[in-house]
Scaffold this motif. Sequence first.
Motif, PDB file in Angstrom:
ATOM      1  N   ARG A   1       0.836  -1.199   0.000  1.00  0.00           N
ATOM      2  CA  ARG A   1       0.000   0.000   0.000  1.00  0.00           C
ATOM      3  C   ARG A   1       0.877   1.258   0.000  1.00  0.00           C
ATOM      4  NH1 ARG A   1      -5.251  -1.191   1.993  1.00  0.00           N
ATOM      5  NH2 ARG A   1      -5.820  -3.201   1.047  1.00  0.00           N
ATOM      6  N   ASP A   2       0.280   2.372  -0.414  1.00  0.00           N
ATOM      7  CA  ASP A   2       1.063   3.605  -0.591  1.00  0.00           C
ATOM      8  C   ASP A   2       1.706   4.070   0.706  1.00  0.00           C
ATOM      9  OD1 ASP A   2       0.370   3.588  -3.225  1.00  0.00           O
ATOM     10  OD2 ASP A   2      -1.298   4.996  -3.020  1.00  0.00           O
ATOM     11  N   HIS A   3       0.957   4.043   1.812  1.00  0.00           N
ATOM     12  CA  HIS A   3       1.529   4.562   3.057  1.00  0.00           C
ATOM     13  C   HIS A   3       2.613   3.643   3.610  1.00  0.00           C
ATOM     14  CE1 HIS A   3      -1.557   1.779   4.519  1.00  0.00           C
ATOM     15  NE2 HIS A   3      -0.926   1.760   5.681  1.00  0.00           N
TER      16      HIS A   3
ATOM     17  N   PRO B   1      -3.460  -0.678  12.601  1.00  0.00           N
ATOM     18  CA  PRO B   1      -4.852  -0.212  12.547  1.00  0.00           C
ATOM     19  C   PRO B   1      -5.695  -0.923  11.504  1.00  0.00           C
ATOM     20  CG  PRO B   1      -3.359   1.645  12.756  1.00  0.00           C
ATOM     21  CD  PRO B   1      -2.505   0.439  12.502  1.00  0.00           C
ATOM     22  N   ALA B   2      -5.123  -1.212  10.344  1.00  0.00           N
ATOM     23  CA  ALA B   2      -5.881  -1.913   9.304  1.00  0.00           C
ATOM     24  C   ALA B   2      -6.123  -3.371   9.669  1.00  0.00           C
ATOM     25  CB  ALA B   2      -5.141  -1.818   7.978  1.00  0.00           C
ATOM     26  N   LEU B   3      -5.320  -3.929  10.556  1.00  0.00           N
ATOM     27  CA  LEU B   3      -5.473  -5.327  10.961  1.00  0.00           C
ATOM     28  C   LEU B   3      -6.328  -5.498  12.201  1.00  0.00           C
ATOM     29  CD1 LEU B   3      -1.783  -6.535  10.453  1.00  0.00           C
ATOM     30  CD2 LEU B   3      -3.735  -6.982   8.955  1.00  0.00           C
ATOM     31  N   LEU B   4      -6.746  -4.392  12.842  1.00  0.00           N
ATOM     32  CA  LEU B   4      -7.503  -4.491  14.093  1.00  0.00           C
ATOM     33  C   LEU B   4      -8.788  -5.310  13.967  1.00  0.00           C
ATOM     34  CD1 LEU B   4      -7.121  -0.955  15.734  1.00  0.00           C
ATOM     35  CD2 LEU B   4      -6.166  -3.125  16.514  1.00  0.00           C
ATOM     36  N   PRO B   5      -9.597  -5.138  12.900  1.00  0.00           N
ATOM     37  CA  PRO B   5     -10.808  -5.974  12.803  1.00  0.00           C
ATOM     38  C   PRO B   5     -10.505  -7.468  12.752  1.00  0.00           C
ATOM     39  CG  PRO B   5     -10.927  -4.120  11.295  1.00  0.00           C
ATOM     40  CD  PRO B   5      -9.532  -4.152  11.829  1.00  0.00           C
ATOM     41  N   VAL B   6      -9.454  -7.838  12.015  1.00  0.00           N
ATOM     42  CA  VAL B   6      -9.084  -9.257  11.926  1.00  0.00           C
ATOM     43  C   VAL B   6      -8.604  -9.762  13.282  1.00  0.00           C
ATOM     44  CG1 VAL B   6      -7.595 -10.916  10.757  1.00  0.00           C
ATOM     45  CG2 VAL B   6      -8.474  -8.944   9.512  1.00  0.00           C
ATOM     46  N   ILE B   7      -7.832  -8.947  13.989  1.00  0.00           N
ATOM     47  CA  ILE B   7      -7.316  -9.351  15.299  1.00  0.00           C
ATOM     48  C   ILE B   7      -8.457  -9.500  16.291  1.00  0.00           C
ATOM     49  CG2 ILE B   7      -5.882  -8.597  17.231  1.00  0.00           C
ATOM     50  CD1 ILE B   7      -4.062  -7.234  15.173  1.00  0.00           C
ATOM     51  N   LEU B   8      -9.413  -8.578  16.267  1.00  0.00           N
ATOM     52  CA  LEU B   8     -10.547  -8.668  17.183  1.00  0.00           C
ATOM     53  C   LEU B   8     -11.396  -9.893  16.893  1.00  0.00           C
ATOM     54  CD1 LEU B   8     -12.176  -7.439  19.461  1.00  0.00           C
ATOM     55  CD2 LEU B   8     -13.346  -5.997  17.788  1.00  0.00           C
ATOM     56  N   SER B   9     -11.635 -10.177  15.615  1.00  0.00           N
ATOM     57  CA  SER B   9     -12.399 -11.375  15.252  1.00  0.00           C
ATOM     58  C   SER B   9     -11.676 -12.637  15.700  1.00  0.00           C
ATOM     59  CB  SER B   9     -12.631 -11.389  13.746  1.00  0.00           C
ATOM     60  OG  SER B   9     -13.276 -12.571  13.345  1.00  0.00           O
ATOM     61  N   GLU B  10     -10.366 -12.655  15.510  1.00  0.00           N
ATOM     62  CA  GLU B  10      -9.578 -13.802  15.955  1.00  0.00           C
ATOM     63  C   GLU B  10      -9.670 -13.981  17.469  1.00  0.00           C
ATOM     64  OE1 GLU B  10      -4.874 -14.953  16.512  1.00  0.00           O
ATOM     65  OE2 GLU B  10      -5.445 -13.330  15.162  1.00  0.00           O
ATOM     66  N   PHE B  11      -9.598 -12.881  18.204  1.00  0.00           N
ATOM     67  CA  PHE B  11      -9.667 -12.951  19.665  1.00  0.00           C
ATOM     68  C   PHE B  11     -11.004 -13.531  20.122  1.00  0.00           C
ATOM     69  CE2 PHE B  11     -11.000 -10.944  23.662  1.00  0.00           C
ATOM     70  CZ  PHE B  11     -10.003 -11.383  24.504  1.00  0.00           C
ATOM     71  N   LEU B  12     -12.102 -13.109  19.511  1.00  0.00           N
ATOM     72  CA  LEU B  12     -13.419 -13.580  19.933  1.00  0.00           C
ATOM     73  C   LEU B  12     -13.591 -15.075  19.662  1.00  0.00           C
ATOM     74  CD1 LEU B  12     -15.618 -10.594  18.698  1.00  0.00           C
ATOM     75  CD2 LEU B  12     -14.957 -11.122  21.047  1.00  0.00           C
ATOM     76  N   PHE B  13     -13.204 -15.518  18.470  1.00  0.00           N
ATOM     77  CA  PHE B  13     -13.377 -16.934  18.150  1.00  0.00           C
ATOM     78  C   PHE B  13     -12.396 -17.808  18.933  1.00  0.00           C
ATOM     79  CE2 PHE B  13     -15.792 -15.844  14.222  1.00  0.00           C
ATOM     80  CZ  PHE B  13     -16.867 -16.667  14.470  1.00  0.00           C
ATOM     81  N   THR B  14     -11.207 -17.305  19.208  1.00  0.00           N
ATOM     82  CA  THR B  14     -10.275 -18.071  20.021  1.00  0.00           C
ATOM     83  C   THR B  14     -10.772 -18.196  21.453  1.00  0.00           C
ATOM     84  OG1 THR B  14      -8.475 -17.229  18.641  1.00  0.00           O
ATOM     85  CG2 THR B  14      -7.854 -18.311  20.670  1.00  0.00           C
ATOM     86  N   THR B  15     -11.484 -17.176  21.944  1.00  0.00           N
ATOM     87  CA  THR B  15     -12.072 -17.249  23.279  1.00  0.00           C
ATOM     88  C   THR B  15     -13.100 -18.378  23.352  1.00  0.00           C
ATOM     89  OG1 THR B  15     -11.742 -14.866  23.581  1.00  0.00           O
ATOM     90  CG2 THR B  15     -13.292 -15.962  25.053  1.00  0.00           C
ATOM     91  N   VAL B  16     -13.937 -18.472  22.338  1.00  0.00           N
ATOM     92  CA  VAL B  16     -14.908 -19.575  22.298  1.00  0.00           C
ATOM     93  C   VAL B  16     -14.192 -20.919  22.275  1.00  0.00           C
ATOM     94  CG1 VAL B  16     -16.800 -20.607  20.988  1.00  0.00           C
ATOM     95  CG2 VAL B  16     -16.590 -18.113  21.124  1.00  0.00           C
TER      96      VAL B  16
END
Length: 335
Positions: free
Chosen positions: A184-186, A207-222
């Motif tokens: 990516r450009d930045h 910051p761009a990976l935060l949604p993926v990290i949060l989703s991973e955290f929730l499913f790993t908790t389960v």
Amino acid sequence: MSAIVSPAALPKDVAARWLRRCLELPRKSPKATVGTVILLVFVVLAIVGPYLAPHDPSATSVTGLRGPSSAHLLGTTQKGEDVLSQLLVGTGPSLEIGFLASALATILSMLVGIPSGYLAGATGELLSSFANVFLVIPALPLIIVIVAYLPSHGNFVTTVVIAVTGWAWGARVLRAQTLSLRNRDHIVAARALGERTWRIMFVEMMPALLPVILSEFLFTTVFAIVTMAGLAFLGLTDISVWNWGTMLYWAQNAQAFTLGAWWWYVPPGLCIALLGMALGLINFGIDELINPRLRIQQATSRASRLHRRPAKPPALATSPSGSDNFRTDGSNPRR
């Protein structure tokens, strides 16, 4: 030659945008609202549960196995132990193991997945191969073997074992996302400015990976909570510590299902199912909020529903002479 603008402010802007979206989540996603409410109820029970327990969960009584009553709202076990007290006291360790194991697994997946996607050459391939090795090994049999041969079966050991065996799939997802971000450009601008590699990976890309990290955290908790309950059910953890899994272990040992003592095994099983559902609903709500395809589908669905809604006919107004031949828009239908 135009000067290169520093991308240092870009991660802050992206993080602020994700934060605003997360704050808007309860209002825009009913699924996430329901899941958050259920999760908060369990968190409150985990904190105040030991103080709300009406009896000592390990105290036996001569009453033996009894169904729900005014003295014991969820009945008693074969030894006369209060099931409600065991449930309240066991909520804290269950959530503690689940969230701690998920946090450790998420950190491990970030430390392996992001560098394996960003670094080129042998280093990135080696990290990717390391994650693939753990990915192809069946997690539950490996956990059972490791826990069975460990000298200690405490909560800390269980947490570490679940975390070590549950990080690989998250690392694989993070690697794929990092590969799509590295050009990516930045990111290219940050490399041109001489930013350090670790800062590009864990500050510019994060910051761009935060949604993926949060989703991973929730499913790993389960995964961690279900795995903990399974290990306790098999008697591979410290069965003297009350949690939802040990409740199922003692109920199975006492043949509660055969005796028809549903009040003994249904509450812990229902709590595990409700907590898993809550975390899943939160994850689905986050996905609906941040996934462009889902947002477009929802907007299209709402537009189609509005388009199919029949329009109301214009109302008729009564003329000064008493007739109703005039519409509110001034037109005469008889012309």
